[in-house]
Design a protein around this motif. Structure first.
Motif, mmCIF file in Angstrom:
data_model
loop_
_atom_site.group_PDB
_atom_site.id
_atom_site.type_symbol
_atom_site.label_atom_id
_atom_site.label_comp_id
_atom_site.label_asym_id
_atom_site.label_seq_id
_atom_site.Cartn_x
_atom_site.Cartn_y
_atom_site.Cartn_z
ATOM 1 N N ASN A 71 4.861 -1.196 8.967
ATOM 2 C CA ASN A 71 4.410 -2.226 9.623
ATOM 3 C C ASN A 71 5.344 -3.598 9.274
ATOM 4 O O ASN A 71 5.051 -4.027 8.413
ATOM 5 C CB ASN A 71 2.881 -2.342 9.706
ATOM 6 C CG ASN A 71 2.548 -3.463 10.766
ATOM 7 O OD1 ASN A 71 3.280 -3.342 11.873
ATOM 8 N ND2 ASN A 71 1.258 -3.595 10.824
ATOM 9 N N TRP A 85 -2.533 -12.549 6.416
ATOM 10 C CA TRP A 85 -3.235 -11.769 7.594
ATOM 11 C C TRP A 85 -4.996 -11.646 7.140
ATOM 12 O O TRP A 85 -5.264 -11.615 6.256
ATOM 13 C CB TRP A 85 -3.095 -10.294 7.799
ATOM 14 C CG TRP A 85 -3.671 -9.464 8.830
ATOM 15 C CD1 TRP A 85 -3.571 -9.388 10.182
ATOM 16 C CD2 TRP A 85 -4.782 -8.537 8.244
ATOM 17 N NE1 TRP A 85 -4.416 -8.690 10.692
ATOM 18 C CE2 TRP A 85 -5.302 -8.085 9.659
ATOM 19 C CE3 TRP A 85 -5.325 -7.996 7.237
ATOM 20 C CZ2 TRP A 85 -6.190 -7.044 9.685
ATOM 21 C CZ3 TRP A 85 -6.208 -7.107 7.265
ATOM 22 C CH2 TRP A 85 -6.846 -6.682 8.603
ATOM 23 N N TYR A 105 0.665 -1.284 -0.080
ATOM 24 C CA TYR A 105 -0.018 0.011 -0.045
ATOM 25 C C TYR A 105 0.939 1.392 -0.136
ATOM 26 O O TYR A 105 0.534 2.375 -0.768
ATOM 27 C CB TYR A 105 -0.927 0.133 1.168
ATOM 28 C CG TYR A 105 -2.073 -0.947 1.117
ATOM 29 C CD1 TYR A 105 -3.358 -0.414 0.326
ATOM 30 C CD2 TYR A 105 -1.980 -2.101 1.880
ATOM 31 C CE1 TYR A 105 -4.292 -1.556 0.255
ATOM 32 C CE2 TYR A 105 -3.281 -3.042 1.651
ATOM 33 C CZ TYR A 105 -4.176 -2.660 0.756
ATOM 34 O OH TYR A 105 -5.334 -3.550 0.877
HETATM 35 P P1 AMP Z 1 -3.676 -1.096 7.782
HETATM 36 O O1 AMP Z 1 -5.163 -1.286 7.607
HETATM 37 O O2 AMP Z 1 -3.139 0.358 7.048
HETATM 38 O O3 AMP Z 1 -3.389 -1.111 9.256
HETATM 39 O O4 AMP Z 1 -2.988 -2.155 7.260
HETATM 40 C C1 AMP Z 1 -2.988 -3.353 6.856
HETATM 41 C C2 AMP Z 1 -2.175 -4.143 6.187
HETATM 42 O O5 AMP Z 1 -1.363 -4.434 7.432
HETATM 43 C C3 AMP Z 1 -2.806 -5.520 5.581
HETATM 44 O O6 AMP Z 1 -2.482 -5.502 4.292
HETATM 45 C C4 AMP Z 1 -1.762 -6.585 6.265
HETATM 46 O O7 AMP Z 1 -1.458 -7.585 5.425
HETATM 47 C C5 AMP Z 1 -0.641 -5.880 7.023
HETATM 48 N N1 AMP Z 1 -0.663 -6.255 8.338
HETATM 49 C C6 AMP Z 1 -1.406 -6.987 9.047
HETATM 50 N N2 AMP Z 1 -0.918 -7.397 10.304
HETATM 51 C C7 AMP Z 1 0.529 -6.952 10.170
HETATM 52 C C8 AMP Z 1 1.718 -7.618 10.927
HETATM 53 N N3 AMP Z 1 1.501 -7.947 12.231
HETATM 54 N N4 AMP Z 1 2.948 -7.046 10.305
HETATM 55 C C9 AMP Z 1 3.014 -6.449 9.271
HETATM 56 N N5 AMP Z 1 1.842 -6.392 8.490
HETATM 57 C C10 AMP Z 1 0.660 -6.879 8.875
#
Ligand code: AMP
Length: 307
Positions: free
Chosen positions: A124, A82, A31
């Motif tokens: 993240n 996820w 993203y």
């Molecule tokens: P957001 O909605 O901006 O918080 O981000 C969602 C994205 O974060 C999703 O596309 C997931 O694949 C990714 N995501 C969810 N949990 C994790 C995690 N623990 N570490 C890294 N990425 C994550």
């Protein structure tokens, strides 16, 4: 003169009150790159995917000026997965499943061609990996921005605090700010978090906009009231991409310019939520972005006579 983006590239399964997706492409770095590539090039991506991640997705990003030298492809492992379910208000969600897969033992390697970058966006990801990337850079970037989430506060708080001590800007949502600081008041939470390292703190509040804190200053950017919100997944990362993309384009790291950055971040996030996954981000044009920024300006501009 470039931007490094670090973060997950993933498969997501999403359920909202309006629909359900099968495994679709997601991940923080995915993203961020889609969003930031509207403003700056090249973007130097650092991530890891498994044998199951579609090559076309990487190619589409490459065509947007995103370099993939720092993206490892593990042929014997699955990509990070996820899944999440949104509540009726779409501001809160439950994580149903997190399968680290390739992320579990990810050792990032910063390619030589990535050295000398001016801006670093730590999306993240495992905090130890975020820290590893900072340590591998021979020269400190002009600005290091970090995003994280409650998951890492719960499983890797010590490492997370080490990263916090090294970054300039932290982005979290309101519940994460409260969890990290043990404070309900966001003003108190901001003060405590800024003592942990970052000089700037951005608190994202979903459909209620975002706050930017620095020393005693606070600035607020609204979110655009939208008729339909289909899928908020990735909105935070898309916001981050708009913010860092703008900073990297203008090379201005002042508080004043960060204010514009969070407006641009909010405008980008407003596109992301209109369709599932990255679909909407792939469609939008420069003109769409400008039109939306105009709507933001109209949303908050008013004249007032002091009484
Ligand atoms: P957001 O909605 O901006 O918080 O981000 C969602 C994205 O974060 C999703 O596309 C997931 O694949 C990714 N995501 C969810 N949990 C994790 C995690 N623990 N570490 C890294 N990425 C994550």
């Amino acid at each position: 003169m470039s931007l490094i983006v670090v973060g997950s590239m993933a498969f997501d399964a999403i359920e909202t009150p309006f629909g359900k997706s099968d495994r679709i492409i997601g991940g923080a770095a995915t993203y961020i790159a889609w969003s930031a590539s509207n403003f700056t090039k090249p973007i130097k991506q650092i991530s890891v995917v498994g044998y199951d991640f579609p090559k076309e997705e990487l190619k589409e990003l490459e065509a947007r000026g995103v370099h993939m030298d720092g993206v490892q492809i593990k042929m014997d492992e699955k990509s990070f997965f996820w899944s999440g379910k949104y509540h009726m208000d779409m501001n809160t969600r439950d994580t149903i499943d997190t399968q680290l897969n390739v992320l579990a033992n990810f050792q990032p390697v910063v390619p030589e061609s990535y050295q000398d970058c001016e801006f670093l966006m730590l999306g993240n990801l495992v905090p130890a990996v975020q820290l590893d990337v900072i340590r591998q850079l021979k020269k400190r970037p002009k600005l290091i921005v970090m995003d994280t989430m409650n998951f890492w506060m719960e499983v890797a708080l010590d490492d997370l605090k080490k990263v916090l001590a090294e970054v300039d800007v932290l982005m979290v949502n309101d519940s994460e700010a409260r969890e990290l600081s043990n404070e309900y008041s966001l003003v108190k939470a901001a003060r405590k978090i800024m003592e942990m390292g970052p000089k700037y703190l951005i608190i994202k509040k979903g459909e209620h906009g975002a706050l930017l804190f620095h020393e005693e200053n606070v600035f607020f950017a609204p979110a655009l009231p939208l008729e339909d919100v289909f899928d908020p997944t990735g909105a935070g990362d898309t916001f981050a991409g708009g913010f860092i993309g703008h900073i990297a384009r203008t090379k201005d790291i002042s508080f004043e310019n960060m204010k514009t950055g969070i407006i641009i971040g909010s405008a980008m996030a407003s596109f992301c939520v209109e369709k599932f996954g990255t679909e909407r981000l792939k469609e939008i044009t420069r003109q769409d972005i400008d039109d939306r920024l105009q709507r933001f300006q109209e949303l908050v501009s008013f004249e007032i006579e002091l009484v």
